[in-house]
Write a protein that holds these residues in place. Structure first.
Motif, short mmCIF file in Angstrom:
data_model
loop_
_atom_site.label_atom_id
_atom_site.label_comp_id
_atom_site.label_asym_id
_atom_site.label_seq_id
_atom_site.Cartn_x
_atom_site.Cartn_y
_atom_site.Cartn_z
N ASN A 3 -5.21 40.88 33.41
CA ASN A 3 -3.76 40.92 33.24
C ASN A 3 -3.26 39.81 32.32
OD1 ASN A 3 -3.40 43.16 34.80
ND2 ASN A 3 -3.05 42.02 36.67
N SER A 4 -4.10 38.82 32.05
CA SER A 4 -3.66 37.72 31.19
C SER A 4 -3.85 38.11 29.72
CB SER A 4 -4.44 36.44 31.49
OG SER A 4 -5.80 36.62 31.16
N ILE A 5 -2.96 37.59 28.91
CA ILE A 5 -3.02 37.85 27.48
C ILE A 5 -3.63 36.64 26.80
CG2 ILE A 5 -1.66 38.26 25.40
CD1 ILE A 5 0.40 39.65 27.21
N GLU A 6 -4.68 36.87 26.06
CA GLU A 6 -5.35 35.78 25.37
C GLU A 6 -5.12 35.90 23.88
OE1 GLU A 6 -9.41 35.17 26.50
OE2 GLU A 6 -9.02 35.77 28.56
N LEU A 7 -4.85 34.77 23.24
CA LEU A 7 -4.68 34.76 21.80
C LEU A 7 -6.04 34.76 21.12
CD1 LEU A 7 -1.90 32.02 21.47
CD2 LEU A 7 -1.61 34.49 21.45
N THR A 8 -6.10 35.43 19.98
CA THR A 8 -7.32 35.38 19.19
C THR A 8 -7.42 34.00 18.55
OG1 THR A 8 -6.27 36.10 17.14
CG2 THR A 8 -7.09 37.84 18.63
N VAL A 9 -8.58 33.69 18.02
CA VAL A 9 -8.76 32.42 17.33
C VAL A 9 -7.79 32.33 16.15
CG1 VAL A 9 -10.37 31.01 15.99
CG2 VAL A 9 -11.14 32.13 18.08
N GLY A 10 -7.63 33.43 15.43
CA GLY A 10 -6.70 33.45 14.31
C GLY A 10 -5.27 33.18 14.75
#
Length: 61
Positions: A3-10
């Motif tokens: 359910n958590s949103i993770e940012l990409t490295v970019g």
């Protein structure tokens, strides 16, 4: 699926780039311009997310 949103490295690098630009800016006009760019990006992302959710749910407006 998490359910958590993770940012990409970019995305993390882009966020860091904006943070550094904000930290380095002392001119109020430049800060205003950056704030407007960020607001535009945020609202565009919200609209895109809404569109994707509607497409996935089969709704057509």
């Amino acid at each position: 699926m998490s359910n958590s949103i993770e940012l990409t490295v970019g995305q993390q690098f882009e966020m860091e780039r904006f943070n550094r630009a904000l930290d380095a800016t002392t001119d109020p006009d430049q800060l205003r311009s950056l704030a407007k760019q960020l607001m535009q990006a945020w609202q565009t992302q919200k609209a895109a997310t809404k569109w994707v959710v509607e497409q996935q749910s089969g709704r057509c407006d």
